[in-house]
Design an enzyme around this catalytic site. Sequence first.
Site, mmCIF file in Angstrom:
data_model
loop_
_atom_site.group_PDB
_atom_site.id
_atom_site.type_symbol
_atom_site.label_atom_id
_atom_site.label_comp_id
_atom_site.label_asym_id
_atom_site.label_seq_id
_atom_site.Cartn_x
_atom_site.Cartn_y
_atom_site.Cartn_z
ATOM 1 N N CYS A 66 0.839 -1.196 0.000
ATOM 2 C CA CYS A 66 0.000 0.000 0.000
ATOM 3 C C CYS A 66 0.878 1.252 0.000
ATOM 4 O O CYS A 66 1.468 1.589 -1.019
ATOM 5 C CB CYS A 66 -0.991 -0.036 1.152
ATOM 6 S SG CYS A 66 -2.345 1.169 0.956
ATOM 7 N N HIS A 117 -3.625 -5.018 0.703
ATOM 8 C CA HIS A 117 -3.084 -5.415 2.005
ATOM 9 C C HIS A 117 -3.109 -6.942 2.152
ATOM 10 O O HIS A 117 -4.039 -7.501 2.732
ATOM 11 C CB HIS A 117 -3.892 -4.775 3.135
ATOM 12 C CG HIS A 117 -3.591 -3.326 3.325
ATOM 13 N ND1 HIS A 117 -2.638 -2.872 4.204
ATOM 14 C CD2 HIS A 117 -4.107 -2.229 2.711
ATOM 15 C CE1 HIS A 117 -2.586 -1.545 4.143
ATOM 16 N NE2 HIS A 117 -3.464 -1.131 3.249
ATOM 17 N N GLU A 163 -1.609 -8.739 4.181
ATOM 18 C CA GLU A 163 -1.603 -9.136 5.599
ATOM 19 C C GLU A 163 -3.005 -9.211 6.185
ATOM 20 O O GLU A 163 -3.201 -9.777 7.274
ATOM 21 C CB GLU A 163 -0.739 -8.176 6.414
ATOM 22 C CG GLU A 163 -1.389 -6.877 6.832
ATOM 23 C CD GLU A 163 -1.486 -5.830 5.731
ATOM 24 O OE1 GLU A 163 -2.010 -4.733 5.999
ATOM 25 O OE2 GLU A 163 -1.031 -6.099 4.599
#
Length: 225
Positions: A110, A204, A206
């Site tokens: 990002c 993202h 994660e």
Amino acid sequence: MIGISTYMESGARWGVWELEAALLPAGYPRLVQAAGGLAAMLPPDDPAYAAEAVARLDGLVIAGGPDVEPVRYGAAPDPRTGPPARERDAWELALIDAALAARVPLLGICRGMQLLNVARGGTLVQHLDGHAEVVGLFGRHTVKPVPGTLYGGLVPEETSVPTYHHQAVDRLGTGLTATAYAADGTVEAVELPSAGWVLGVQWHPEMGEDPRVMRGLVRAAATRA
């Protein structure tokens, strides 16, 4: 050893304490660990120490976070651009430069992808709609890879990814190639083929369930080590 850049925030609270703290959402180290790496936090520091820090790593992740200060790419701030995080901008740009110089595998997530673009002389769109629809909640949209690229080799099919951003890559920096797109044409991944394993993703990973991007970084780091 995979280093991950962090926030530096005031007013963090735990137990009876409310202090300034180096913060990192747990999804980042958990994803590194799930991919077989050892995670190490890299809080903002003097940029002069970036090369020394990177020399001790096998791979580097530049994490998401606040908007990049527009002065970094020669622009005046849009009213919708967030407040600057100058210490973090300076540190992470120095980390990126050091990783590229040393050919340490690098993943920008990002904000990290946007900083990679800025580090290479590119510019950013300071506001776009549709990629952060509800404040404080991640959305999802599809990303289509460009075949024959680093990202396309890791994730060859169109996928749905977790997303939360209102800025994006505009003019690509020197040597960077766009290697994935959203349906609206937003650049969703960039690579720097001349510098080894260098990838930026606008979403993202994660916050999702797909470990393939991080596994790619950890494999490249292990090979280099």
